[in-house]
Design an enzyme around this catalytic site. Structure first.
Site, PDB file in Angstrom:
ATOM      1  N   ARG A 107       0.812  -1.226   0.000  1.00  0.00           N
ATOM      2  CA  ARG A 107       0.000   0.000   0.000  1.00  0.00           C
ATOM      3  C   ARG A 107       0.837   1.264   0.000  1.00  0.00           C
ATOM      4  NH1 ARG A 107      -4.154  -1.806   4.514  1.00  0.00           N
ATOM      5  NH2 ARG A 107      -2.144  -2.115   5.442  1.00  0.00           N
ATOM      6  N   GLU A 109       6.023  -8.420  15.756  1.00  0.00           N
ATOM      7  CA  GLU A 109       5.468  -8.867  17.035  1.00  0.00           C
ATOM      8  C   GLU A 109       5.703 -10.362  17.228  1.00  0.00           C
ATOM      9  OE1 GLU A 109       1.261  -8.652  19.503  1.00  0.00           O
ATOM     10  OE2 GLU A 109       1.390  -7.843  17.469  1.00  0.00           O
TER      11      GLU A 109
END
Length: 172
Positions: A58, A95
């Protein structure tokens, strides 16, 4: 234009407890998309830059029209194995694991001033990797620009040495 009202909220995506802010609804609205790119162009107009760099996917959607508007070249940061020819790479912590970005070797020359553009600033991992690729090339980070910034996730803190522009700021 109120760009925040053009963003769709999807609860519990990609996992329970996450509120995903989907920019595709803004992109589908031609006038809103144009207005957002024009607003980003205006916000970055005073920056002295030679190139715009953006991570897939994006980031490409915003970086390409911004580069076009500003008359600047575009450097693409991709996931490993997507670019032909010699590349340089920077790995970063997610993460749950690791990821990497690559760019063509020599795409950014020493001393070139680069604006890094992406859709969303959240934890800052992707954009921090982009900053490192620019530095590895000998380039200078002129600033970083985002359509949207999710507050409270620590992304801006990772960029404290750089000018940060975001059109929309909202809670994560």
């Amino acid at each position: 234009m109120d760009f925040a009202n053009k963003i769709r909220l999807i609860k519990d995506f990609p996992k329970p407890g996450v509120n995903f802010r989907d920019i595709t609804t803004l992109l589908q609205d031609g006038q809103a998309f144009k207005a957002a790119v024009d607003a980003m162009t205006q916000a970055c107009a005073d920056m002295e830059i030679d190139l715009i760099a953006c991570p897939e996917a994006r980031g490409f959607v915003l970086g390409a029209p911004l580069a076009y508007n500003m008359g600047k070249g575009l450097v693409l940061f991709r996931k490993p194995g997507k670019l032909p020819g010699k590349t340089i790479k920077h790995s970063y912590q997610l993460e749950y694991g690791m990821d990497s970005l690559e760019m063509h070797e020599g795409a950014i020359l020493p001393g070139q001033k680069v604006l890094l553009v992406d859709d969303v600033l959240a934890t800052g991992g992707t954009v921090a990797a982009g900053v490192e690729l620019i530095k590895q090339s000998g380039g200078q980070v002129a600033g970083v620009a985002f359509l949207m910034e999710l507050l409270g996730l620590g992304g801006r803190e990772k960029l404290r040495d750089h000018r940060v522009i975001s059109l929309i700021k909202c809670d994560a």
